[in-house]
Design a protein around this motif. Sequence first.
Motif, PDB file in Angstrom:
ATOM      1  N   VAL A   1       1.146  -1.289   0.047  1.00 24.69           N
ATOM      2  CA  VAL A   1       0.389   0.042  -0.112  1.00 24.69           C
ATOM      3  C   VAL A   1       0.728   1.574   0.242  1.00 24.69           C
ATOM      4  N   ASN A   2       0.852   1.972  -1.101  1.00 27.45           N
ATOM      5  CA  ASN A   2       1.065   3.133  -0.530  1.00 27.45           C
ATOM      6  C   ASN A   2       0.856   4.158   0.156  1.00 27.45           C
ATOM      7  N   PRO A   3       2.034   4.331   1.036  1.00 29.10           N
ATOM      8  CA  PRO A   3       1.279   5.361   2.334  1.00 29.10           C
ATOM      9  C   PRO A   3       1.172   6.786   2.324  1.00 29.10           C
ATOM     10  N   GLY A   4       1.251   7.265   0.741  1.00 27.63           N
ATOM     11  CA  GLY A   4       0.739   8.184   0.645  1.00 27.63           C
ATOM     12  C   GLY A   4      -0.826   8.188   1.089  1.00 27.63           C
ATOM     13  N   LEU A   5      -1.852   6.930   0.979  1.00 26.77           N
ATOM     14  CA  LEU A   5      -3.205   7.161   0.974  1.00 26.77           C
ATOM     15  C   LEU A   5      -3.561   6.932   2.339  1.00 26.77           C
ATOM     16  N   LEU A   6      -2.520   7.136   3.513  1.00 27.38           N
ATOM     17  CA  LEU A   6      -2.673   7.362   4.779  1.00 27.38           C
ATOM     18  C   LEU A   6      -2.836   8.967   5.392  1.00 27.38           C
ATOM     19  N   GLN A   7      -4.289   8.968   5.863  1.00 26.84           N
ATOM     20  CA  GLN A   7      -4.340  10.010   6.524  1.00 26.84           C
ATOM     21  C   GLN A   7      -4.272   9.895   7.707  1.00 26.84           C
ATOM     22  N   PRO A   8      -3.964  11.047   8.598  1.00 23.57           N
ATOM     23  CA  PRO A   8      -3.814  10.427   9.732  1.00 23.57           C
ATOM     24  C   PRO A   8      -4.546   9.592  10.922  1.00 23.57           C
TER      25      PRO A   8
ATOM     26  N   ILE B   1      -5.489   4.537  13.432  1.00 21.79           N
ATOM     27  CA  ILE B   1      -6.130   2.826  14.047  1.00 21.79           C
ATOM     28  C   ILE B   1      -4.574   2.322  14.137  1.00 21.79           C
ATOM     29  N   LEU B   2      -4.071   2.594  13.545  1.00 21.73           N
ATOM     30  CA  LEU B   2      -3.205   0.913  13.238  1.00 21.73           C
ATOM     31  C   LEU B   2      -2.097   1.462  14.005  1.00 21.73           C
ATOM     32  N   SER B   3      -1.951   2.740  15.124  1.00 23.95           N
ATOM     33  CA  SER B   3      -1.286   2.664  16.473  1.00 23.95           C
ATOM     34  C   SER B   3      -2.162   2.276  17.879  1.00 23.95           C
ATOM     35  N   GLY B   4      -3.355   2.910  17.771  1.00 25.93           N
ATOM     36  CA  GLY B   4      -4.378   2.342  18.721  1.00 25.93           C
ATOM     37  C   GLY B   4      -5.820   2.715  19.031  1.00 25.93           C
ATOM     38  N   GLY B   5      -6.060   2.087  17.448  1.00 22.57           N
ATOM     39  CA  GLY B   5      -7.184   1.819  17.277  1.00 22.57           C
ATOM     40  C   GLY B   5      -8.238   2.979  17.167  1.00 22.57           C
ATOM     41  N   LEU B   6      -9.703   2.456  17.529  1.00 22.39           N
ATOM     42  CA  LEU B   6     -10.624   3.652  17.050  1.00 22.39           C
ATOM     43  C   LEU B   6     -10.741   4.506  17.757  1.00 22.39           C
ATOM     44  N   PRO B   7     -10.471   4.798  19.504  1.00 20.71           N
ATOM     45  CA  PRO B   7     -10.237   5.605  20.172  1.00 20.71           C
ATOM     46  C   PRO B   7      -9.319   6.259  19.731  1.00 20.71           C
ATOM     47  N   ARG B   8      -8.008   5.759  19.247  1.00 20.61           N
ATOM     48  CA  ARG B   8      -6.631   6.729  18.788  1.00 20.61           C
ATOM     49  C   ARG B   8      -7.684   8.103  17.817  1.00 20.61           C
TER      50      ARG B   8
ATOM     51  N   PRO C   1     -15.569   3.528   9.251  1.00 19.04           N
ATOM     52  CA  PRO C   1     -15.034   3.588   7.679  1.00 19.04           C
ATOM     53  C   PRO C   1     -12.934   3.992   7.316  1.00 19.04           C
ATOM     54  N   ALA C   2     -12.675   4.651   7.789  1.00 19.38           N
ATOM     55  CA  ALA C   2     -11.305   3.992   7.305  1.00 19.38           C
ATOM     56  C   ALA C   2     -10.698   3.213   8.655  1.00 19.38           C
ATOM     57  N   GLU C   3     -11.274   2.355   9.189  1.00 14.73           N
ATOM     58  CA  GLU C   3     -10.975   1.313   9.415  1.00 14.73           C
ATOM     59  C   GLU C   3     -10.774   0.261   8.792  1.00 14.73           C
ATOM     60  N   GLU C   4     -12.017   0.580   8.375  1.00  9.09           N
ATOM     61  CA  GLU C   4     -12.313  -0.244   6.630  1.00  9.09           C
ATOM     62  C   GLU C   4     -12.015  -0.927   5.550  1.00  9.09           C
ATOM     63  N   GLN C   5     -11.293   1.089   5.399  1.00  9.99           N
ATOM     64  CA  GLN C   5     -10.347   1.030   4.067  1.00  9.99           C
ATOM     65  C   GLN C   5      -9.376   0.492   4.850  1.00  9.99           C
ATOM     66  N   LEU C   6      -8.433   0.026   6.254  1.00  7.05           N
ATOM     67  CA  LEU C   6      -7.503  -0.107   6.391  1.00  7.05           C
ATOM     68  C   LEU C   6      -7.500  -1.993   6.563  1.00  7.05           C
ATOM     69  N   GLU C   7      -8.470  -2.564   6.836  1.00  8.33           N
ATOM     70  CA  GLU C   7      -9.182  -3.780   6.185  1.00  8.33           C
ATOM     71  C   GLU C   7      -8.948  -4.556   5.104  1.00  8.33           C
ATOM     72  N   ASN C   8      -9.228  -3.560   3.795  1.00 10.49           N
ATOM     73  CA  ASN C   8      -9.463  -4.028   2.557  1.00 10.49           C
ATOM     74  C   ASN C   8      -7.944  -3.940   1.732  1.00 10.49           C
ATOM     75  N   TRP C   9      -7.276  -2.791   2.522  1.00 15.13           N
ATOM     76  CA  TRP C   9      -5.635  -2.853   2.284  1.00 15.13           C
ATOM     77  C   TRP C   9      -4.520  -4.176   2.376  1.00 15.13           C
ATOM     78  N   GLY C  10      -4.995  -4.847   3.019  1.00 13.09           N
ATOM     79  CA  GLY C  10      -4.426  -5.721   3.676  1.00 13.09           C
ATOM     80  C   GLY C  10      -3.920  -5.112   4.800  1.00 13.09           C
ATOM     81  N   LEU C  11      -4.453  -4.465   5.962  1.00 15.52           N
ATOM     82  CA  LEU C  11      -3.388  -3.528   6.609  1.00 15.52           C
ATOM     83  C   LEU C  11      -3.401  -3.860   8.248  1.00 15.52           C
ATOM     84  N   ARG C  12      -5.015  -4.560   8.295  1.00 15.55           N
ATOM     85  CA  ARG C  12      -5.671  -4.684   9.422  1.00 15.55           C
ATOM     86  C   ARG C  12      -6.621  -5.653   9.251  1.00 15.55           C
TER      87      ARG C  12
END
Length: 272
Positions: free
Chosen positions: A33-40, A45-52, A110-121
Amino acid sequence: MTGNQFLSIYAAVLVLTWIWSLFSYRSSRKPPVNPGLLQPEHWAILSGGLPRAALTSFTQLLQKGTIVWNGEQSRYEPKDPEGKDPIVQLLPDNATLQDAIKSLAEAHRPAEEQLENWGLRWNTKEYETQRMIIFLPFVILLGAGVWRVFLGIARDQPFGFVLMLMFVALLFWLHAAKTQPRNTREGRNLLNTFTRDNDHILRATPGSELVLAVALLGDMALEGSEFERLRGALNPASNGGGLADGLVMSCGSSGSGGDGGGSGCGGCGGGD
């Protein structure tokens, strides 16, 4: 097999299983995955989940001035009640700070679902499968211990050390259940690379990059910033709860509509 031999093999397998569970990040086998696609919010979410992610968005609202701190009334208020910021519209009326964070967390599903679709989560089904793979060796170990205990009873032999090792195996199992990573190997590696490339943010948080610092570090990044009191409000136990009790959200919206949805989440700072 003698009792000592069984104990030696059991202890060795237990230690190897424990080490294996600590490095249990598995590959999703999806394209890079191109890191440029990821927003803060993705990095959060990758660092601390949805609460983060919720805390990251909340900090962004404060930094943009969309929400301001009213020191006299000890409350956060909208700078422009008629504003069209979609994030503000997700904040419920007169909610506690914790409820506001929870609403934002749900909205980031929805942002978490994007990460799942990209294979990152891992999604929920994949995550449960990974947990089963990790837990199976512990189940086998506990089963072997139960068999040895019954054998000891039948032969009138001591089995105290077996029970001790079984207890340790159970503790390791519970710890693995609690800390099983939700990120895939690709997600872990991408986050590590991004964090390493932005280590200047971790050493000293520049004001202009506070949002990204919160995404990577959580509320620790707020220390020393103009929003440091927010950290105390998010952790009421550290200050007796007084500050958090006085924080309410007044955002001029009629609920938590928008593109939210998904599962709820716990308090801030958790990971996943």
